[in-house]
Motif scaffolding. Structure first.
Motif, PDB file in Angstrom:
ATOM      1  N   GLU A 628       0.826  -1.211   0.000  1.00 48.77           N
ATOM      2  CA  GLU A 628       0.000   0.000   0.000  1.00 48.77           C
ATOM      3  C   GLU A 628       0.863   1.266   0.000  1.00 48.77           C
ATOM      4  OE1 GLU A 628      -3.233   0.072   2.810  1.00 48.77           O
ATOM      5  OE2 GLU A 628      -3.418  -2.105   2.802  1.00 48.77           O
ATOM      6  N   PHE A 629       1.632   1.415  -1.064  1.00 48.41           N
ATOM      7  CA  PHE A 629       2.443   2.616  -1.215  1.00 48.41           C
ATOM      8  C   PHE A 629       1.552   3.843  -1.419  1.00 48.41           C
ATOM      9  CE2 PHE A 629       5.448  -0.657  -3.048  1.00 48.41           C
ATOM     10  CZ  PHE A 629       6.251  -0.711  -1.926  1.00 48.41           C
ATOM     11  N   VAL A 630       2.000   4.966  -0.908  1.00 49.40           N
ATOM     12  CA  VAL A 630       1.199   6.192  -0.962  1.00 49.40           C
ATOM     13  C   VAL A 630       1.000   6.663  -2.401  1.00 49.40           C
ATOM     14  CG1 VAL A 630       1.179   8.649  -0.351  1.00 49.40           C
ATOM     15  CG2 VAL A 630       1.819   6.936   1.363  1.00 49.40           C
ATOM     16  N   ASP A 631       2.083   6.722  -3.203  1.00 47.28           N
ATOM     17  CA  ASP A 631       1.981   7.229  -4.581  1.00 47.28           C
ATOM     18  C   ASP A 631       3.148   6.671  -5.395  1.00 47.28           C
ATOM     19  OD1 ASP A 631       1.389   8.600  -6.882  1.00 47.28           O
ATOM     20  OD2 ASP A 631       1.882  10.584  -6.095  1.00 47.28           O
ATOM     21  N   ALA A 632       3.084   5.389  -5.696  1.00 49.33           N
ATOM     22  CA  ALA A 632       4.195   4.726  -6.385  1.00 49.33           C
ATOM     23  C   ALA A 632       4.444   5.316  -7.764  1.00 49.33           C
ATOM     24  CB  ALA A 632       3.924   3.225  -6.495  1.00 49.33           C
ATOM     25  N   LYS A 633       3.382   5.756  -8.462  1.00 47.72           N
ATOM     26  CA  LYS A 633       3.555   6.300  -9.809  1.00 47.72           C
ATOM     27  C   LYS A 633       4.462   7.519  -9.817  1.00 47.72           C
ATOM     28  CE  LYS A 633      -0.806   4.647 -11.794  1.00 47.72           C
ATOM     29  NZ  LYS A 633      -2.098   5.035 -12.422  1.00 47.72           N
ATOM     30  N   ASN A 634       4.492   8.252  -8.716  1.00 46.89           N
ATOM     31  CA  ASN A 634       5.319   9.461  -8.622  1.00 46.89           C
ATOM     32  C   ASN A 634       6.504   9.284  -7.668  1.00 46.89           C
ATOM     33  OD1 ASN A 634       3.823  11.354 -10.373  1.00 46.89           O
ATOM     34  ND2 ASN A 634       2.169  10.977  -8.915  1.00 46.89           N
ATOM     35  N   GLY A 635       6.814   8.037  -7.343  1.00 42.58           N
ATOM     36  CA  GLY A 635       8.027   7.761  -6.584  1.00 42.58           C
ATOM     37  C   GLY A 635       7.914   7.885  -5.085  1.00 42.58           C
ATOM     38  N   ASN A 636       6.698   7.978  -4.559  1.00 45.04           N
ATOM     39  CA  ASN A 636       6.535   8.020  -3.103  1.00 45.04           C
ATOM     40  C   ASN A 636       6.175   6.613  -2.620  1.00 45.04           C
ATOM     41  OD1 ASN A 636       5.954   8.393  -0.420  1.00 45.04           O
ATOM     42  ND2 ASN A 636       4.599  10.145  -0.728  1.00 45.04           N
ATOM     43  N   TYR A 637       7.194   5.926  -2.091  1.00 45.04           N
ATOM     44  CA  TYR A 637       6.998   4.551  -1.634  1.00 45.04           C
ATOM     45  C   TYR A 637       6.810   4.463  -0.121  1.00 45.04           C
ATOM     46  CZ  TYR A 637       8.582   3.645  -6.365  1.00 45.04           C
ATOM     47  OH  TYR A 637       8.698   3.635  -7.735  1.00 45.04           O
ATOM     48  N   GLN A 638       6.467   5.598   0.489  1.00 47.85           N
ATOM     49  CA  GLN A 638       6.011   5.504   1.864  1.00 47.85           C
ATOM     50  C   GLN A 638       4.712   4.701   1.885  1.00 47.85           C
ATOM     51  OE1 GLN A 638       5.801   9.638   3.096  1.00 47.85           O
ATOM     52  NE2 GLN A 638       7.806   9.510   4.078  1.00 47.85           N
ATOM     53  N   VAL A 639       4.441   4.026   2.984  1.00 48.21           N
ATOM     54  CA  VAL A 639       3.251   3.177   3.049  1.00 48.21           C
ATOM     55  C   VAL A 639       2.149   3.877   3.839  1.00 48.21           C
ATOM     56  CG1 VAL A 639       4.646   1.098   2.856  1.00 48.21           C
ATOM     57  CG2 VAL A 639       4.032   1.961   5.134  1.00 48.21           C
ATOM     58  N   ASN A 652       8.388   4.418   7.803  1.00 47.02           N
ATOM     59  CA  ASN A 652       8.517   5.314   6.651  1.00 47.02           C
ATOM     60  C   ASN A 652       9.742   6.206   6.784  1.00 47.02           C
ATOM     61  OD1 ASN A 652       6.342   4.664   4.929  1.00 47.02           O
ATOM     62  ND2 ASN A 652       4.890   5.693   6.298  1.00 47.02           N
ATOM     63  N   PHE A 653      10.332   6.545   5.627  1.00 47.06           N
ATOM     64  CA  PHE A 653      11.452   7.486   5.593  1.00 47.06           C
ATOM     65  C   PHE A 653      11.247   8.419   4.399  1.00 47.06           C
ATOM     66  CE2 PHE A 653      12.706   3.551   3.488  1.00 47.06           C
ATOM     67  CZ  PHE A 653      13.253   3.968   2.274  1.00 47.06           C
ATOM     68  N   PRO A 654      11.942   9.572   4.345  1.00 45.78           N
ATOM     69  CA  PRO A 654      11.683  10.583   3.312  1.00 45.78           C
ATOM     70  C   PRO A 654      11.905  10.047   1.897  1.00 45.78           C
ATOM     71  CG  PRO A 654      12.969  11.516   5.097  1.00 45.78           C
ATOM     72  CD  PRO A 654      12.931  10.031   5.341  1.00 45.78           C
ATOM     73  N   MET A 655      11.085  10.500   0.970  1.00 49.46           N
ATOM     74  CA  MET A 655      11.175  10.110  -0.427  1.00 49.46           C
ATOM     75  C   MET A 655      11.517  11.293  -1.342  1.00 49.46           C
ATOM     76  SD  MET A 655      10.499   6.840  -0.824  1.00 49.46           S
ATOM     77  CE  MET A 655      10.353   5.675   0.535  1.00 49.46           C
ATOM     78  N   ASP A 656      11.872  12.418  -0.766  1.00 48.65           N
ATOM     79  CA  ASP A 656      12.102  13.621  -1.570  1.00 48.65           C
ATOM     80  C   ASP A 656      13.474  14.235  -1.311  1.00 48.65           C
ATOM     81  OD1 ASP A 656      11.701  14.440   1.012  1.00 48.65           O
ATOM     82  OD2 ASP A 656      10.143  15.916   0.547  1.00 48.65           O
TER      83      ASP A 656
END
Length: 783
Positions: A628-639, A652-656
């Protein structure tokens, strides 16, 4: 009279020299004169003249300001103990003016036609191997011709040194033959000395520390007049001092600016181990046009696969607190920055590296610092003769140095055993916030365990292992004192003497908050003996994570998109830990009998993958399910808060915060291509797609089952194979139904792509198809 005359001379002497001795700013301009005082109104002409004045200046800090323009050097700028005389020095472009330090020399050419397409001119002086017309690099005459789309060497041919090809060359002495290592572990380079009995007599091949036969396919030749047959190519007749050029359309050679390579180094900052150079800063300079170094002396770097030329456009040797910053390195024949021997708190920051013949930034210690050093994969020091003292013997190695906030791409243009950041025989190197892409091998490479303590964080590394194989976006070796080429001998050695394991790898290497993508190998590849690592909070976008034999490695809280964990040939009681990670495929173990200290509390994509792990007696507390990634299409793999990953201890850790942060570099950097998420939900959604350039779709319904004679509604139909698809090299045809790939069920397009990603680096994949209701097995070339 004599007294009065002496007084006049003294006054004159003071008038001439006191202003210079009192000022700590020197100015240099291409329009200046080296007889000038070096003020902003009376600038010097050459940087070398400014450096020669430093020792006579009274102040403890001197700044050399370079005015805009190109400075073609006739010898490297040397900053040593005598020149600096204990002073700190800054060499910088004045107020961000565009300053180029060029290792090349300008050619006042007088062109005349040689043929319809080829022009010629006399060029006196030293020989050269790089040519630039209007600042753009030209192509040394070659076979096959340069192809920007070709994966390896921009074009290769199996018949590069065939008898038929050789027969076309009237005078090939001085030509070059290049080839990949048979295992695609780098490149070999040779100079052709002569042709004897129809075969070339070659000199070279010393550029790789794992000798092997040459690759039969990936090879090319250059620097023969007869191969001068395409726009952009050139050839230099060294005997007659004549340059031949086949110019691109629209280039008027009679008005063009012509420059050739000349020097191998541009700046050398060199102290001694006893008296290192302190506090030199080089800022805002563009370094260009160094000569190629592929045929120079190469040094083996212990038992890693590497040989290396210990030099670069900037050579820092025995320095402390010396920095290259806000600079650019391009169109270089060899390495860009070589930080060699004893260096402390020195490094490179906020700089741009591109179009480079070999590596970008190298931290390479002296082998005299290594206890019981062994060179070459098969070499070893017997236990009885081994120095068993922990750590280094002396301080002749980089420590607390850094490569930070740099943009690096399109390197290794001639030498394929190269990397963005190389670390060998060094300690506590910081590699942070670099963006590295389009490299022939690793983005970051660590060649041994000496002496650890490195921090690799917040880097963005992709488009790696583009021309080689069996490697990773991050790669390391650890063939340290405990290592033996015979595994049975090594097993008995470390079992009897476990204290050997960390004699060299003393400090833990930390890798955190990085993003890696390797489509031709592993995202993180800890190879032979790599030990004492802590790897956490990393996103691996394609190739997964590999632990080959080594000790005391912890991988936790990592996300392995579309891939998994690759444990290979582990030691007994190795102390490895793999926990709290998200994997999207089953594990891929090879010869693992002892699963380390802990492999547990991981999230698998489905129950089948989890059970396959539990069958080994591991992952008893692991779970399965959609992350259940937050926004995998845009590279946010936080859950999301509902994700089962949170139940196995994932955080979770930063994705930006990956890659270069300097805004001017960030603005021109390419972005990583994010993968399509190959998970269970996509299997339901994605019915057709493009695969290796071909159009494919899922088997759908009873109609397809009947039309293709299938036993069920599983498989992938090849709808169309355009001429641009690499599948045209295979025997596959439109209308084939792929049922299996590398002995795994390819039930749909998502599963087929997931299987391909596991084997893309090997270069081939075997598929089982149905054609006209008959089964066939076909090999597919993935490169």
């Amino acid at each position: 009279m004599r007294i009065r005359y002496f007084y006049k001379v003294l006054v004159c002497f003071q008038f001439i020299f006191l202003p210079l001795l009192a000022q700590n700013n020197l100015y240099v301009s291409p329009t200046g004169n080296d007889a000038n005082k070096g003020t902003i109104l009376s600038p010097l002409k050459t940087p070398a003249a400014a450096i020669s004045k430093i020792s006579r200046i009274k102040q403890t800090h001197v700044t050399i300001h370079l005015r805009k323009g190109t400075y073609n050097l006739d010898q490297p700028l040397l900053l040593n103990i005598d020149e600096l005389n204990g002073k700190s020095v800054t060499i910088e472009a004045l107020k961000n003016e565009k300053v180029v330090l060029s290792a090349g020399r300008k050619i006042p050419a007088k062109w005349e036609k040689h043929t319809n397409n080829i022009w010629k001119t006399k060029v006196e002086g030293p020989d050269f191997e790089s040519l630039f017309i209007n600042e753009k690099p030209q192509i040394l005459a070659r076979y096959p011709n340069y192809d920007s789309t070709a994966r390896v060497f921009n074009g290769t041919a199996e018949d590069a040194i065939s008898p038929e090809r050789i027969a076309k060359w009237e005078n090939p002495a001085g030509g070059y033959f290049h080839a990949l290592h048979q295992g695609e572990w780098g490149s070999f380079h040779y100079r052709i000395k002569e042709i004897k009995d129809g075969k070339p007599v070659l000199e070279g091949g010393w550029q790789n520390n794992r000798p092997a036969p040459l690759h039969l396919k990936y090879r090319f030749v250059e620097n023969m007049f007869e191969e001068l047959d395409a726009p952009g190519e050139w050839y230099y007749d060294k005997t007659n001092k004549t340059l031949f050029v086949f110019p691109h359309n629209g280039i008027d050679l009679t008005t063009a600016e012509i420059e050739v390579s000349n020097l191998k180094h541009i700046i050398e900052i060199k102290g001694t181990p006893e008296k290192p150079i302190h506090n030199v800063t080089v800022k805002g300079i563009h370094f260009q046009h160094t000569e190629r170094t592929i045929m120079d002396h190469y040094e083996p770097l212990l038992r890693s696969d590497w040989m290396i030329y210990r030099g670069g456009a900037v050579l820092m040797e025995n320095t402390e607190n010396c920095v290259i910053e806000d600079s650019e390195f391009s169109n270089l024949g060899g390495n860009a920055v070589m930080i060699s021997g004893h260096n402390h708190a020195s490094g490179v920051t906020s700089s741009y590296f591109h179009d480079i013949g070999s590596s970008a930034i190298c931290f390479v210690g002296d082998s005299s610092a290594v206890r019981s050093a062994a060179f070459g994969y098969d070499n070893f020091v017997p236990y009885a003769k081994m120095d068993k003292t922990p750590g280094p013997k002396n301080n002749r190695y980089p420590s607390n140095c850094f490569a930070e906030n740099n943009l690096i791409h399109n390197i290794g243009q001639i030498e394929k055993q190269s990397t963005g950041v190389e670390i060998e025989m060094a300690s506590e190197i910081l590699v942070r916030h670099n963006t590295i892409y389009r490299v022939p091998r690793a983005g970051i490479n660590i060649g041994d365990g000496c002496w650890g303590g490195h921090l690799i964080e917040n880097n963005d590394i992709f488009e790696t292992v583009m021309e080689t194989g069996d490697h990773g976006a991050f790669n390391s070796w650890g063939r340290d004192r405990f290592w033996h080429p015979n595994r049975k001998v090594m097993d008995s050695l470390v079992a009897a003497h476990p204290q050997l394991i960390l004699l060299d790898a003393q400090k833990t290497i930390v890798m955190r908050n990085n993003r890696f993508r390797c489509d031709h190998g592993w995202d993180i590849d800890l190879d032979d003996g790599s030990s004492n690592y802590h790897i956490y909070n990393n996103v691996c976008l394609s190739g997964g994570l590999k632990f080959r034999e080594g000790f005391k490695r912890t991988a936790e809280n990592n996300i392995l998109i579309n891939n998994s964990f690759h444990p290979h040939v582990w030691f007994k009681n190795d102390g490895d830990i793999f926990r709290h990670n998200i994997v999207m495929r089953p594990y891929f173990p090879i010869l693992v009998n002892d699963w380390g200290q802990e492999v547990d509390h991981n999230l698998f994509p489905d129950q089948t993958a989890l059970k396959s792990a539990q069958a080994f007696g591991i992952d008893k507390n692991s779970r399965f399910g959609d992350a259940e990634f937050v926004d995998a299409k845009n590279g946010n793999y936080q859950v999301k808060t509902s994700s089962p990953a949170l139940n196995i201890g994932f955080k979770n850790f930063p994705m930006d915060d990956f890659g270069v942060t300097k805004q001017s570099l960030k603005a021109i950097s390419e972005k990583v291509q994010l993968p399509v998420l190959l998970n269970a939900s996509l299997e339901k959604e994605l019915q057709e797609t493009t695969w290796l350039g071909a159009k494919i779709r899922n088997v759908q319904g009873l109609g397809d089952r009947s039309a293709f004679g299938l036993p069920d509604e599983k498989g992938v139909i090849l709808v169309e194979i355009p001429s641009t698809s690499i599948l045209t090299k295979s025997k596959l045809q439109a209308g084939d139904v792929i049922r299996m790939a590398n002995k795994e069920a390819a039930d749909n397009v998502v599963r087929l792509e997931a299987i391909r990603q596991q084997y893309n680096w090997t270069g081939n994949m075997e598929v089982e198809i149905l054609r006209n209701q008959k089964p066939l097995t076909i090999k597919v070339d993935l490169k």
